[in-house]
Design a protein around this motif. Structure first.
Motif, PDB file in Angstrom:
ATOM      1  N   CYS A  17     -24.224 -55.536 -19.160  1.00 40.73           N
ATOM      2  CA  CYS A  17     -24.025 -54.145 -19.559  1.00 40.73           C
ATOM      3  C   CYS A  17     -23.130 -54.057 -20.787  1.00 40.73           C
ATOM      4  CB  CYS A  17     -23.467 -53.324 -18.410  1.00 40.73           C
ATOM      5  SG  CYS A  17     -21.902 -53.949 -17.738  1.00 40.73           S
ATOM      6  N   ALA A  18     -22.057 -54.840 -20.809  1.00 37.32           N
ATOM      7  CA  ALA A  18     -21.130 -54.824 -21.943  1.00 37.32           C
ATOM      8  C   ALA A  18     -21.801 -55.352 -23.207  1.00 37.32           C
ATOM      9  CB  ALA A  18     -19.885 -55.639 -21.623  1.00 37.32           C
ATOM     10  N   PHE A  19     -22.709 -56.280 -23.058  1.00 39.08           N
ATOM     11  CA  PHE A  19     -23.449 -56.816 -24.200  1.00 39.08           C
ATOM     12  C   PHE A  19     -24.421 -55.773 -24.738  1.00 39.08           C
ATOM     13  CE2 PHE A  19     -27.274 -59.008 -25.765  1.00 39.08           C
ATOM     14  CZ  PHE A  19     -26.730 -59.652 -26.860  1.00 39.08           C
ATOM     15  N   LEU A  20     -25.116 -55.065 -23.844  1.00 43.53           N
ATOM     16  CA  LEU A  20     -26.146 -54.108 -24.258  1.00 43.53           C
ATOM     17  C   LEU A  20     -25.605 -52.728 -24.635  1.00 43.53           C
ATOM     18  CD1 LEU A  20     -28.848 -55.089 -21.648  1.00 43.53           C
ATOM     19  CD2 LEU A  20     -28.980 -55.407 -24.128  1.00 43.53           C
ATOM     20  N   ALA A  21     -24.488 -52.330 -24.054  1.00 44.26           N
ATOM     21  CA  ALA A  21     -23.928 -51.002 -24.324  1.00 44.26           C
ATOM     22  C   ALA A  21     -22.409 -51.087 -24.439  1.00 44.26           C
ATOM     23  CB  ALA A  21     -24.349 -50.031 -23.233  1.00 44.26           C
ATOM     24  N   PRO A  22     -21.907 -51.740 -25.495  1.00 43.51           N
ATOM     25  CA  PRO A  22     -20.455 -51.911 -25.634  1.00 43.51           C
ATOM     26  C   PRO A  22     -19.708 -50.597 -25.846  1.00 43.51           C
ATOM     27  CG  PRO A  22     -21.599 -52.646 -27.618  1.00 43.51           C
ATOM     28  CD  PRO A  22     -22.655 -52.361 -26.580  1.00 43.51           C
ATOM     29  N   GLU A  23     -20.421 -49.536 -26.191  1.00 47.37           N
ATOM     30  CA  GLU A  23     -19.789 -48.225 -26.340  1.00 47.37           C
ATOM     31  C   GLU A  23     -19.382 -47.639 -24.991  1.00 47.37           C
ATOM     32  OE1 GLU A  23     -22.931 -48.934 -27.145  1.00 47.37           O
ATOM     33  OE2 GLU A  23     -23.059 -48.887 -29.321  1.00 47.37           O
ATOM     34  N   ILE A  24     -20.013 -48.146 -23.932  1.00 51.00           N
ATOM     35  CA  ILE A  24     -19.804 -47.614 -22.586  1.00 51.00           C
ATOM     36  C   ILE A  24     -19.071 -48.603 -21.690  1.00 51.00           C
ATOM     37  CG2 ILE A  24     -20.970 -46.683 -20.544  1.00 51.00           C
ATOM     38  CD1 ILE A  24     -23.324 -46.012 -22.499  1.00 51.00           C
ATOM     39  N   PHE A  25     -19.443 -49.875 -21.761  1.00 48.65           N
ATOM     40  CA  PHE A  25     -18.913 -50.907 -20.866  1.00 48.65           C
ATOM     41  C   PHE A  25     -18.113 -51.947 -21.639  1.00 48.65           C
ATOM     42  CE2 PHE A  25     -23.018 -49.473 -19.206  1.00 48.65           C
ATOM     43  CZ  PHE A  25     -22.671 -49.087 -17.932  1.00 48.65           C
ATOM     44  N   THR A  26     -16.986 -52.373 -21.080  1.00 48.90           N
ATOM     45  CA  THR A  26     -16.212 -53.480 -21.646  1.00 48.90           C
ATOM     46  C   THR A  26     -15.681 -54.329 -20.503  1.00 48.90           C
ATOM     47  OG1 THR A  26     -14.201 -52.142 -21.727  1.00 48.90           O
ATOM     48  CG2 THR A  26     -15.484 -52.277 -23.747  1.00 48.90           C
ATOM     49  N   MET A  27     -15.580 -55.599 -20.772  1.00 48.64           N
ATOM     50  CA  MET A  27     -15.001 -56.510 -19.791  1.00 48.64           C
ATOM     51  C   MET A  27     -13.522 -56.675 -20.114  1.00 48.64           C
ATOM     52  SD  MET A  27     -17.385 -57.273 -17.693  1.00 48.64           S
ATOM     53  CE  MET A  27     -16.580 -58.552 -16.755  1.00 48.64           C
ATOM     54  N   HIS A  28     -12.706 -56.601 -19.078  1.00 48.86           N
ATOM     55  CA  HIS A  28     -11.268 -56.835 -19.205  1.00 48.86           C
ATOM     56  C   HIS A  28     -10.995 -58.129 -18.471  1.00 48.86           C
ATOM     57  CE1 HIS A  28      -6.953 -56.254 -18.381  1.00 48.86           C
ATOM     58  NE2 HIS A  28      -6.984 -55.687 -19.578  1.00 48.86           N
ATOM     59  N   GLY A  29     -10.798 -59.184 -19.214  1.00 43.57           N
ATOM     60  CA  GLY A  29     -10.672 -60.494 -18.596  1.00 43.57           C
ATOM     61  C   GLY A  29     -12.047 -61.024 -18.248  1.00 43.57           C
ATOM     62  N   ASP A  30     -12.118 -61.903 -17.267  1.00 40.52           N
ATOM     63  CA  ASP A  30     -13.391 -62.509 -16.893  1.00 40.52           C
ATOM     64  C   ASP A  30     -14.201 -61.697 -15.891  1.00 40.52           C
ATOM     65  OD1 ASP A  30     -13.018 -64.698 -18.534  1.00 40.52           O
ATOM     66  OD2 ASP A  30     -12.017 -65.872 -16.971  1.00 40.52           O
ATOM     67  N   GLU A  31     -13.549 -60.835 -15.128  1.00 36.62           N
ATOM     68  CA  GLU A  31     -14.269 -60.173 -14.047  1.00 36.62           C
ATOM     69  C   GLU A  31     -14.110 -58.664 -13.970  1.00 36.62           C
ATOM     70  OE1 GLU A  31     -13.441 -62.055 -10.349  1.00 36.62           O
ATOM     71  OE2 GLU A  31     -13.884 -64.037 -11.126  1.00 36.62           O
ATOM     72  N   ALA A  32     -13.113 -58.069 -14.610  1.00 33.78           N
ATOM     73  CA  ALA A  32     -12.861 -56.637 -14.471  1.00 33.78           C
ATOM     74  C   ALA A  32     -13.695 -55.838 -15.476  1.00 33.78           C
ATOM     75  CB  ALA A  32     -11.382 -56.341 -14.662  1.00 33.78           C
ATOM     76  N   LEU A  33     -14.506 -54.938 -14.962  1.00 33.35           N
ATOM     77  CA  LEU A  33     -15.350 -54.103 -15.804  1.00 33.35           C
ATOM     78  C   LEU A  33     -14.708 -52.732 -15.972  1.00 33.35           C
ATOM     79  CD1 LEU A  33     -18.104 -53.645 -17.248  1.00 33.35           C
ATOM     80  CD2 LEU A  33     -18.919 -52.729 -15.060  1.00 33.35           C
ATOM     81  N   LEU A  34     -14.598 -52.297 -17.215  1.00 32.83           N
ATOM     82  CA  LEU A  34     -14.136 -50.952 -17.531  1.00 32.83           C
ATOM     83  C   LEU A  34     -15.325 -50.203 -18.101  1.00 32.83           C
ATOM     84  CD1 LEU A  34     -10.789 -51.847 -19.332  1.00 32.83           C
ATOM     85  CD2 LEU A  34     -11.113 -51.227 -16.941  1.00 32.83           C
ATOM     86  N   TYR A  35     -15.441 -48.911 -17.778  1.00 31.12           N
ATOM     87  CA  TYR A  35     -16.579 -48.148 -18.287  1.00 31.12           C
ATOM     88  C   TYR A  35     -16.242 -46.671 -18.388  1.00 31.12           C
ATOM     89  CZ  TYR A  35     -17.513 -46.730 -13.452  1.00 31.12           C
ATOM     90  OH  TYR A  35     -17.425 -46.200 -12.191  1.00 31.12           O
ATOM     91  N   ASP A  36     -17.020 -45.982 -19.216  1.00 29.80           N
ATOM     92  CA  ASP A  36     -16.884 -44.542 -19.402  1.00 29.80           C
ATOM     93  C   ASP A  36     -17.821 -43.868 -18.395  1.00 29.80           C
ATOM     94  OD1 ASP A  36     -16.878 -41.908 -20.194  1.00 29.80           O
ATOM     95  OD2 ASP A  36     -17.480 -42.308 -22.251  1.00 29.80           O
ATOM     96  N   PRO A  37     -17.311 -43.152 -17.401  1.00 30.45           N
ATOM     97  CA  PRO A  37     -18.173 -42.547 -16.381  1.00 30.45           C
ATOM     98  C   PRO A  37     -19.006 -41.371 -16.896  1.00 30.45           C
ATOM     99  CG  PRO A  37     -15.904 -41.910 -16.019  1.00 30.45           C
ATOM    100  CD  PRO A  37     -15.895 -42.920 -17.124  1.00 30.45           C
TER     101      PRO A  37
END
Length: 75
Positions: A17-37
């Protein structure tokens, strides 16, 4: 308007998801996903691609309809 939710218990951190939509999803570290709801409507296509690419189907995309009175010509 588009809203999304990610089942963080299901998410395995593959980061598709972070690769395809970096405007919405970002990885924080190796496992934590942050996203714009509540992402911008302009990102709808990228969001759909990201949700479809999730190997564990952790992303739920829920299109929220505007109230009829807010839509031009609505009833």
């Amino acid at each position: 308007m588009v809203s999304i939710a990610v089942d963080l218990n299901r998410c395995q951190g593959y980061a598709q998801c972070a690769f395809l939509a970096p405007e919405i999803f970002t990885m924080h570290g190796d496992e934590a996903l942050l996203y714009d709801p509540d992402p911008d409507e302009a990102h709808r296509e990228k969001l759909a691609q990201a949700a479809a690419a999730c190997p564990v189907q952790a992303i739920l995309v829920d299109a929220v309809d505007e109230p009829a009175e807010a839509v031009p010509g609505g009833r």
